[in-house]
Motif scaffolding. Structure first.
Motif, mmCIF file in Angstrom:
data_model
loop_
_atom_site.group_PDB
_atom_site.id
_atom_site.type_symbol
_atom_site.label_atom_id
_atom_site.label_comp_id
_atom_site.label_asym_id
_atom_site.label_seq_id
_atom_site.Cartn_x
_atom_site.Cartn_y
_atom_site.Cartn_z
ATOM 1 N N LYS A 8 0.789 -1.040 -0.184
ATOM 2 C CA LYS A 8 0.109 0.174 -0.057
ATOM 3 C C LYS A 8 0.854 1.179 -0.099
ATOM 4 O O LYS A 8 0.611 2.407 -0.552
ATOM 5 C CB LYS A 8 -1.056 -0.068 1.079
ATOM 6 C CG LYS A 8 -2.203 -1.094 1.081
ATOM 7 C CD LYS A 8 -2.949 -0.923 2.272
ATOM 8 C CE LYS A 8 -4.050 -1.985 2.243
ATOM 9 N NZ LYS A 8 -5.084 -2.035 3.133
ATOM 10 N N LEU A 9 1.792 1.235 0.738
ATOM 11 C CA LEU A 9 2.814 2.307 0.840
ATOM 12 C C LEU A 9 3.632 2.638 -0.507
ATOM 13 O O LEU A 9 3.667 3.759 -1.079
ATOM 14 C CB LEU A 9 3.923 2.259 1.805
ATOM 15 C CG LEU A 9 3.296 2.641 3.320
ATOM 16 C CD1 LEU A 9 4.415 1.974 4.347
ATOM 17 C CD2 LEU A 9 2.857 3.859 3.348
ATOM 18 N N GLU A 10 3.666 1.486 -1.409
ATOM 19 C CA GLU A 10 4.428 1.658 -2.548
ATOM 20 C C GLU A 10 3.467 2.091 -3.473
ATOM 21 O O GLU A 10 3.865 3.114 -4.399
ATOM 22 C CB GLU A 10 4.809 0.396 -3.072
ATOM 23 C CG GLU A 10 5.992 -0.376 -2.225
ATOM 24 C CD GLU A 10 6.300 -1.790 -2.785
ATOM 25 O OE1 GLU A 10 5.631 -2.234 -3.437
ATOM 26 O OE2 GLU A 10 7.340 -2.139 -2.159
ATOM 27 N N LEU A 11 2.079 1.790 -3.332
ATOM 28 C CA LEU A 11 1.176 2.491 -4.260
ATOM 29 C C LEU A 11 0.926 3.859 -3.979
ATOM 30 O O LEU A 11 0.821 4.807 -5.044
ATOM 31 C CB LEU A 11 -0.120 1.588 -3.929
ATOM 32 C CG LEU A 11 -1.467 1.935 -4.627
ATOM 33 C CD1 LEU A 11 -1.066 2.156 -6.392
ATOM 34 C CD2 LEU A 11 -2.713 1.372 -4.404
ATOM 35 N N LEU A 12 0.990 4.114 -2.729
ATOM 36 C CA LEU A 12 0.740 5.729 -2.253
ATOM 37 C C LEU A 12 2.021 6.381 -2.768
ATOM 38 O O LEU A 12 2.034 7.723 -3.059
ATOM 39 C CB LEU A 12 0.500 5.829 -0.791
ATOM 40 C CG LEU A 12 -0.532 5.389 -0.381
ATOM 41 C CD1 LEU A 12 -0.573 5.420 1.087
ATOM 42 C CD2 LEU A 12 -1.772 6.213 -0.984
ATOM 43 N N ASN A 60 -9.080 3.890 -2.970
ATOM 44 C CA ASN A 60 -9.943 2.889 -2.287
ATOM 45 C C ASN A 60 -9.125 1.564 -1.836
ATOM 46 O O ASN A 60 -9.364 0.868 -0.841
ATOM 47 C CB ASN A 60 -10.807 2.141 -3.328
ATOM 48 C CG ASN A 60 -12.155 3.212 -3.565
ATOM 49 O OD1 ASN A 60 -12.433 3.822 -2.743
ATOM 50 N ND2 ASN A 60 -12.624 3.247 -4.880
ATOM 51 N N ALA A 61 -8.137 1.519 -2.371
ATOM 52 C CA ALA A 61 -6.914 0.306 -2.031
ATOM 53 C C ALA A 61 -6.141 0.679 -0.802
ATOM 54 O O ALA A 61 -5.709 -0.103 -0.130
ATOM 55 C CB ALA A 61 -6.033 -0.121 -3.051
ATOM 56 N N THR A 62 -6.101 2.010 -0.489
ATOM 57 C CA THR A 62 -5.298 2.495 0.540
ATOM 58 C C THR A 62 -5.994 3.236 1.811
ATOM 59 O O THR A 62 -5.363 3.802 2.445
ATOM 60 C CB THR A 62 -4.050 3.319 0.002
ATOM 61 O OG1 THR A 62 -4.419 4.446 -0.643
ATOM 62 C CG2 THR A 62 -3.186 2.329 -0.766
ATOM 63 N N ASN A 67 -6.605 7.393 6.189
ATOM 64 C CA ASN A 67 -7.256 7.743 7.400
ATOM 65 C C ASN A 67 -6.822 6.968 8.647
ATOM 66 O O ASN A 67 -7.563 7.228 9.612
ATOM 67 C CB ASN A 67 -8.759 7.442 6.901
ATOM 68 C CG ASN A 67 -9.245 8.550 6.010
ATOM 69 O OD1 ASN A 67 -9.011 9.526 5.669
ATOM 70 N ND2 ASN A 67 -10.265 8.149 5.099
ATOM 71 N N GLU A 68 -5.719 6.484 8.911
ATOM 72 C CA GLU A 68 -5.487 5.801 10.004
ATOM 73 C C GLU A 68 -5.143 6.739 11.220
ATOM 74 O O GLU A 68 -5.428 6.136 12.361
ATOM 75 C CB GLU A 68 -4.075 4.697 9.898
ATOM 76 C CG GLU A 68 -3.040 5.588 9.795
ATOM 77 C CD GLU A 68 -1.642 4.740 9.443
ATOM 78 O OE1 GLU A 68 -1.864 3.372 9.421
ATOM 79 O OE2 GLU A 68 -0.802 5.034 9.113
ATOM 80 N N ASP A 69 -5.029 7.801 11.102
ATOM 81 C CA ASP A 69 -4.905 8.731 12.025
ATOM 82 C C ASP A 69 -5.793 9.737 12.351
ATOM 83 O O ASP A 69 -5.858 10.554 12.988
ATOM 84 C CB ASP A 69 -3.532 9.684 11.996
ATOM 85 C CG ASP A 69 -2.264 8.843 11.890
ATOM 86 O OD1 ASP A 69 -2.273 7.766 12.586
ATOM 87 O OD2 ASP A 69 -1.307 9.172 11.199
ATOM 88 N N GLY A 70 -6.943 9.423 11.616
ATOM 89 C CA GLY A 70 -8.196 10.263 11.638
ATOM 90 C C GLY A 70 -8.705 10.532 10.438
ATOM 91 O O GLY A 70 -7.857 10.243 9.452
#
Length: 120
Positions: A8-12, A60-62, A67-70
C-alpha cells in the motif's frame, strides 16, 4: 500484514509522484472550461478522467492507511463530488464542469499531500 502495508505504501508513493501532474492539469482544464476552451479540451479531459479514476482506485485500496490517524478524506463527500462531476460531464456543461472540478481538486490535493506524508 506488514507485506500488505508495504504494498500500500508503494502504491501511495506512485500516487504521490503522479498526483502533482493530475492536480496541475485539473487547474489548466478549469481555466479552459471557464472560457479558454481549446480544440483538444475534450480529449484533455478524457486523460484527466482516466488519471482521476486511477487515483480513486488507489485511494480505495489504501483508504485505511490514509485515514489511519483520523479522517483525512471523507469517502462519502469524495464520492458525492465525483458523482456531481460525472453529471456535469454527461450534461456537457462547461461551467458546471469547472465548478465540480474545483470541488474535486480539493480531495485530490488532500490525497496527494497525505500520500507524500505517509511515504516521506
Amino acid at each position: 500484514m506488514d507485506d500488505q502495508r508495504t504494498q500500500k505504501l508503494e502504491l501511495l508513493e506512485t500516487l504521490a509522484e503522479f498526483n502533482d501532474g493530475l492536480v496541475h492539469n485539473m487547474g489548466i482544464i478549469i481555466k479552459e472550461y471557464r472560457g479558454a476552451r481549446l480544440d483538444d479540451t475534450n480529449k484533455f479531459m478524457d486523460g484527466i478522467v482516466d488519471a482521476m479514476n486511477w487515483e480513486i482506485e488507489a485511494f480505495n485500496a489504501t483508504k485505511d492507511l490514509i485515514n489511519e490517524d483520523g479522517e483525512i478524506i471523507n469517502r462519502d463527500q469524495f464520492e458525492d463530488a465525483i458523482c456531481a462531476l460525472n453529471m456535469s460531464i454527461k450534461d456537457k456543461d462547461d461551467g458546471a464542469m469547472a465548478s465540480c472540478l474545483e470541488e474535486v481538486m480539493v480531495f485530490f490535493e488532500a490525497l496527494g499531500n497525505r500520500a507524500k506524508e505517509l511515504t516521506a
